[in-house]
Motif scaffolding. Structure first.
Motif, PDB file in Angstrom:
ATOM      1  N   UNK A   1     -17.102 -25.911 -27.464  1.00  0.00           N
ATOM      2  CA  UNK A   1     -16.334 -24.679 -27.251  1.00  0.00           C
ATOM      3  C   UNK A   1     -14.924 -25.103 -26.888  1.00  0.00           C
ATOM      4  N   UNK A   2     -13.988 -24.806 -27.795  1.00  0.00           N
ATOM      5  CA  UNK A   2     -12.660 -25.387 -27.669  1.00  0.00           C
ATOM      6  C   UNK A   2     -11.577 -24.436 -27.225  1.00  0.00           C
TER       7      UNK A   2
ATOM      8  N   UNK B   1      -5.174 -19.463 -33.322  1.00  0.00           N
ATOM      9  CA  UNK B   1      -4.003 -18.586 -33.518  1.00  0.00           C
ATOM     10  C   UNK B   1      -4.320 -17.113 -33.240  1.00  0.00           C
ATOM     11  N   UNK B   2      -5.572 -16.703 -33.460  1.00  0.00           N
ATOM     12  CA  UNK B   2      -5.953 -15.303 -33.243  1.00  0.00           C
ATOM     13  C   UNK B   2      -6.317 -15.029 -31.785  1.00  0.00           C
ATOM     14  N   UNK B   3      -6.216 -16.045 -30.937  1.00  0.00           N
ATOM     15  CA  UNK B   3      -6.506 -15.849 -29.522  1.00  0.00           C
ATOM     16  C   UNK B   3      -7.973 -15.962 -29.161  1.00  0.00           C
ATOM     17  N   UNK B   4      -8.800 -16.350 -30.144  1.00  0.00           N
ATOM     18  CA  UNK B   4     -10.243 -16.485 -29.893  1.00  0.00           C
ATOM     19  C   UNK B   4     -10.593 -17.953 -29.657  1.00  0.00           C
ATOM     20  N   UNK B   5     -11.542 -18.222 -28.741  1.00  0.00           N
ATOM     21  CA  UNK B   5     -11.920 -19.621 -28.528  1.00  0.00           C
ATOM     22  C   UNK B   5     -12.639 -20.192 -29.736  1.00  0.00           C
ATOM     23  N   UNK B   6     -12.243 -21.368 -30.135  1.00  0.00           N
ATOM     24  CA  UNK B   6     -12.878 -22.027 -31.275  1.00  0.00           C
ATOM     25  C   UNK B   6     -14.193 -22.656 -30.833  1.00  0.00           C
ATOM     26  N   UNK B   7     -15.177 -22.568 -31.676  1.00  0.00           N
ATOM     27  CA  UNK B   7     -16.465 -23.208 -31.391  1.00  0.00           C
ATOM     28  C   UNK B   7     -16.999 -23.752 -32.702  1.00  0.00           C
ATOM     29  N   UNK B   8     -17.483 -24.968 -32.665  1.00  0.00           N
ATOM     30  CA  UNK B   8     -18.110 -25.495 -33.882  1.00  0.00           C
ATOM     31  C   UNK B   8     -19.272 -26.405 -33.524  1.00  0.00           C
TER      32      UNK B   8
END
Length: 199
Positions: free
Chosen positions: A33-34, A38-45
Motif C-alpha cells: 500500500x503505497x 495523481x488522482x489522490x488515491x493510495x496506490x496498492x499493488x
C-alpha cells in the motif's frame, strides 16, 4: 530502526488458486500500500517475495524498515499485517505500508526494561505485561527499542503506558495499559512478615 532488503516481483494472477501455487514454489503473496497517485488515491499493488527472504524480517522480535526491490523499483516500507497458517505457523500473506522520511507511521516497538527494580531487591518478581508499545512518528525518528527504567519500581507497584514519554514520539497505546509490575512472592511475603514481627 534497522533496515533489511527484500526482492520481489509484481504479480498479475491473484485469488486463492494462484496464491496456493505460489506458496508451493516457496513464494509468499504480498501487497504494498503505497503513496497517493495523481488522482489522490493510495496506490496498492500485488507482488510476491520468497519465503526465505521474508522470514528474516518476520520471525524476529525486532522491527525493520524493509527496502523492497520489486522488479527493479525501490520502495521503503514497514510490515503492516501478516497472516499465518493456524497450525503450522507458516507465513501465508504479508501486507506492506510504504513510508517516507516525513509521513508519520504507527508501529509497535519492543519494550526493554532497564535496571534492577527496588521491588525485586525486596524479594518480588518483575513481570512484563506487554512486549511492544505502539508509537507514532516518521520512521527515521522511531528507535529500535523503547528503554524503560524500572530501578525505582516498588513491590506491588506497576508502570502504565500513561506514565511514559519518549522524545519525538507520540504514544498510540492506551495510557491505562500496564507495561510491567513487581508482584509479591512467597519469599517477599515471608520477609515482610518477619520484619513486622521484629517491629
Amino acid at each position: 530502526m534497522k533496515e533489511i532488503s527484500v526482492k520481489g516481483q509484481k504479480r498479475t494472477a491473484t485469488g486463492k488458486k494462484a496464491s496456493k501455487e505460489l506458496r508451493k514454489e516457496g513464494m509468499v503473496p504480498c501487497n504494498l500500500y503505497g503513496e497517493k497517485n495523481e488522482k489522490g488515491l493510495p496506490e496498492a499493488f500485488a507482488f510476491t517475495a520468497s519465503y526465505s527472504e521474508l522470514r528474516k524480517a518476520v520471525y524476529t522480535p525486532e522491527v525493520y524498515v524493509v527496502n523492497l526491490d520489486i522488479d527493479g523499483e525501490a520502495h521503503k516500507a514497514v510490515i503492516k499485517e501478516l497472516q499465518f497458517h493456524p497450525t503450522t505457523d507458516a507465513l501465508l500473506h504479508a501486507d506492506f505500508y510504504e513510508v517516507n522520511e516525513t509521513k508519520p507511521i504507527t508501529i509497535g516497538i519492543p519494550v526493554k526494561l532497564n535496571g534492577l527494580a527496588q521491588g525485586v531487591r525486596d524479594g518480588g518478581k518483575l513481570n512484563l505485561s506487554i512486549r511492544k508499545i505502539n508509537v507514532t512518528a516518521p520512521y527515521k525518528q522511531i528507535p529500535e527499542v523503547l528503554n524503560i527504567d524500572v530501578t525505582n519500581l516498588q513491590l506491588g507497584k506497576a508502570i502504565k503506558v500513561g506514565a511514559l514519554s519518549f522524545e519525538g514520539l507520540e504514544i498510540a497505546t492506551s495510557p491505562e495499559v500496564v507495561v510491567c509490575s513487581v508482584k509479591a512472592t512467597r519469599a517477599s511475603r515471608s520477609a515482610a512478615a518477619a520484619a513486622e514481627a521484629e517491629a
